[in-house]
Design a protein around this motif. Structure first.
Motif, short mmCIF file in Angstrom:
data_model
loop_
_atom_site.label_atom_id
_atom_site.label_comp_id
_atom_site.label_asym_id
_atom_site.label_seq_id
_atom_site.Cartn_x
_atom_site.Cartn_y
_atom_site.Cartn_z
N GLN A 167 53.72 44.12 54.94
CA GLN A 167 54.84 43.23 55.29
C GLN A 167 55.64 43.86 56.42
O GLN A 167 55.90 45.06 56.39
CB GLN A 167 55.75 43.01 54.08
CG GLN A 167 56.89 42.05 54.31
CD GLN A 167 56.42 40.61 54.39
OE1 GLN A 167 55.68 40.13 53.55
NE2 GLN A 167 56.86 39.92 55.41
N VAL A 168 56.01 43.02 57.38
CA VAL A 168 56.91 43.45 58.44
C VAL A 168 58.19 42.62 58.31
O VAL A 168 58.13 41.39 58.22
CB VAL A 168 56.30 43.25 59.85
CG1 VAL A 168 57.30 43.67 60.92
CG2 VAL A 168 55.01 44.05 59.98
N LEU A 207 64.57 44.22 48.13
CA LEU A 207 65.37 44.76 49.22
C LEU A 207 66.29 43.63 49.67
O LEU A 207 65.83 42.62 50.19
CB LEU A 207 64.49 45.21 50.39
CG LEU A 207 63.69 46.50 50.23
CD1 LEU A 207 62.55 46.35 49.24
CD2 LEU A 207 63.17 46.96 51.57
N GLU A 208 67.58 43.77 49.45
CA GLU A 208 68.51 42.69 49.75
C GLU A 208 68.76 42.57 51.25
O GLU A 208 68.87 41.47 51.79
CB GLU A 208 69.84 42.91 49.02
CG GLU A 208 69.74 42.74 47.51
CD GLU A 208 69.53 41.28 47.09
OE1 GLU A 208 69.59 40.38 47.96
OE2 GLU A 208 69.28 41.05 45.89
N SER A 209 68.89 43.67 51.94
CA SER A 209 69.15 43.68 53.38
C SER A 209 68.40 44.87 53.96
O SER A 209 68.89 45.99 53.97
CB SER A 209 70.65 43.80 53.63
OG SER A 209 70.92 43.86 55.01
N ALA A 210 67.19 44.60 54.39
CA ALA A 210 66.29 45.68 54.78
C ALA A 210 66.83 46.48 55.97
O ALA A 210 67.44 45.94 56.90
CB ALA A 210 64.91 45.12 55.12
N MET A 248 63.50 40.81 50.89
CA MET A 248 62.18 40.50 50.35
C MET A 248 62.02 41.13 48.98
O MET A 248 62.79 42.03 48.60
CB MET A 248 61.08 40.99 51.27
CG MET A 248 60.80 42.47 51.21
SD MET A 248 59.14 42.88 51.76
CE MET A 248 58.13 42.02 50.57
N THR A 249 61.04 40.62 48.25
CA THR A 249 60.75 41.13 46.92
C THR A 249 59.30 41.57 46.85
O THR A 249 58.40 40.83 47.25
CB THR A 249 61.01 40.05 45.85
OG1 THR A 249 62.38 39.66 45.90
CG2 THR A 249 60.70 40.58 44.46
N LEU A 250 59.10 42.79 46.35
CA LEU A 250 57.76 43.28 46.06
C LEU A 250 57.46 42.98 44.59
O LEU A 250 58.27 43.29 43.72
CB LEU A 250 57.65 44.78 46.32
CG LEU A 250 57.90 45.25 47.74
CD1 LEU A 250 57.89 46.76 47.82
CD2 LEU A 250 56.86 44.68 48.68
N GLN A 251 56.29 42.38 44.37
CA GLN A 251 55.93 42.00 43.01
C GLN A 251 54.94 43.01 42.43
O GLN A 251 54.11 43.55 43.15
CB GLN A 251 55.27 40.61 43.01
CG GLN A 251 56.08 39.53 43.69
CD GLN A 251 57.27 39.08 42.88
OE1 GLN A 251 57.44 39.49 41.73
NE2 GLN A 251 58.11 38.24 43.47
N THR A 264 57.17 47.67 56.82
CA THR A 264 57.77 48.12 58.08
C THR A 264 58.99 47.28 58.34
O THR A 264 58.92 46.05 58.32
CB THR A 264 56.78 47.99 59.25
OG1 THR A 264 55.61 48.74 58.96
CG2 THR A 264 57.40 48.48 60.54
N VAL A 265 60.12 47.95 58.61
CA VAL A 265 61.35 47.25 58.95
C VAL A 265 61.68 47.55 60.41
O VAL A 265 61.84 48.72 60.79
CB VAL A 265 62.52 47.66 58.05
CG1 VAL A 265 63.77 46.85 58.38
CG2 VAL A 265 62.16 47.49 56.58
N VAL A 266 61.76 46.51 61.22
CA VAL A 266 61.98 46.71 62.67
C VAL A 266 63.38 46.25 63.08
O VAL A 266 64.06 45.54 62.33
CB VAL A 266 60.91 45.97 63.49
CG1 VAL A 266 59.54 46.54 63.18
CG2 VAL A 266 60.97 44.48 63.22
#
Lengths: 112, 117
Positions: free
Chosen positions: B11-12, B78-81, B19-22, B115-117
């Motif tokens: 995920q980017v 992650l509420e605010s990556a 986002m949510t990881l399941q 990855t958070v850009v």
């Protein structure tokens, strides 16, 4: 504090023995584990040793535990190219509920 | 044998997105964990759930939330990556978080590369 230390890299020639070392801090750890992580994959349990043991052998793997020095080692006999991976040791800590503390991982590279 | 399954695998995200990881396990384990793996730092525990209905902070919980939806599923949000959250995330499970035994080992999923850009 809780800390598990490993060297980051190890390079060996195919057919030689590999020895990966680990030091841990919690003397109350009951089980110590070795995990293997292949590229792009999760961690898989390789072997473990109970704290009242000094040595455990499992085919090509030998685990040595020195409780006095809080030192754990993993020896891989006749290392093969398929053994190239990252190896993590982990100690188990009981403080209320238990948790695993992982080392930084040792990247083993086997040269053909 | 599925074991521990986590999605997505890659995920980017842009900074500030959520986002949510399941994660789901089919081994009837009571305890579930979320770790992050960063180069040279090993695995660090973010949150864990000792049993259904309970969650506790691990070593690095800031910026994350978790939900133990039922015995099988444990999600990480992650509420605010932020770029500092770029990492590989591993979900794991074990039979119990209250005692150790030779059979109580921890099993890992395949990992989620974020990855958070």
């Amino acid at each position: 504090g809780e800390d598990v230390e490993q060297s980051l890299f190890l390079s060996v020639r195919e057919g030689d023995s590999s020895v990966i070392n680990c030091t841990y801090t919690d003397s109350s750890s009951t089980y110590l584990y070795w995990y293997k992580q292949e590229p792009g994959a999760g961690l898989q349990l390789l072997t473990y040793i109970f704290s009242n043991m000094d040595m455990k052998q499992d085919q090509r793997l030998t685990v040595l535990l020195n409780k006095k020095d809080k030192h754990l080692s993993l020896r891989i006999a006749d290392t093969q190219t398929g053994d190239s991976a990252i190896y993590f040791c982990a100690e188990t800590v009981t403080s209320g509920t238990y948790k695993y503390i992982f080392g930084t991982g040792t990247r083993l590279k086997v040269l053909a | 044998n599925a074991g521990v399954t986590q999605t997505p695998k890659f995920q980017v995200l842009k900074t500030g997105q959520s986002m949510t990881l399941q994660c789901a396990q089919d081994m009837n384990h009571n305890s579930m964990y979320w770790y992050r793996q960063d180069p040279g730092m090993g695995l660090r525990l973010i949150y864990y759930s000792a049993s259904e209905g309970t969650t506790d902070k691990g070593e690095v919980p800031n910026g994350y939330n978790v939900s133990r939806l039922n015995k099988r599923e444990f999600s990480l949000r992650l509420e605010s990556a932020a770029p500092s959250q770029t990492s590989v995330y591993f979900c794991a499970s074990s039979y119990s978080a209250q005692r150790f035994s030779s059979g109580n080992t921890i099993y890992f999923g395949e990992g989620s590369w974020l990855t958070v850009v």
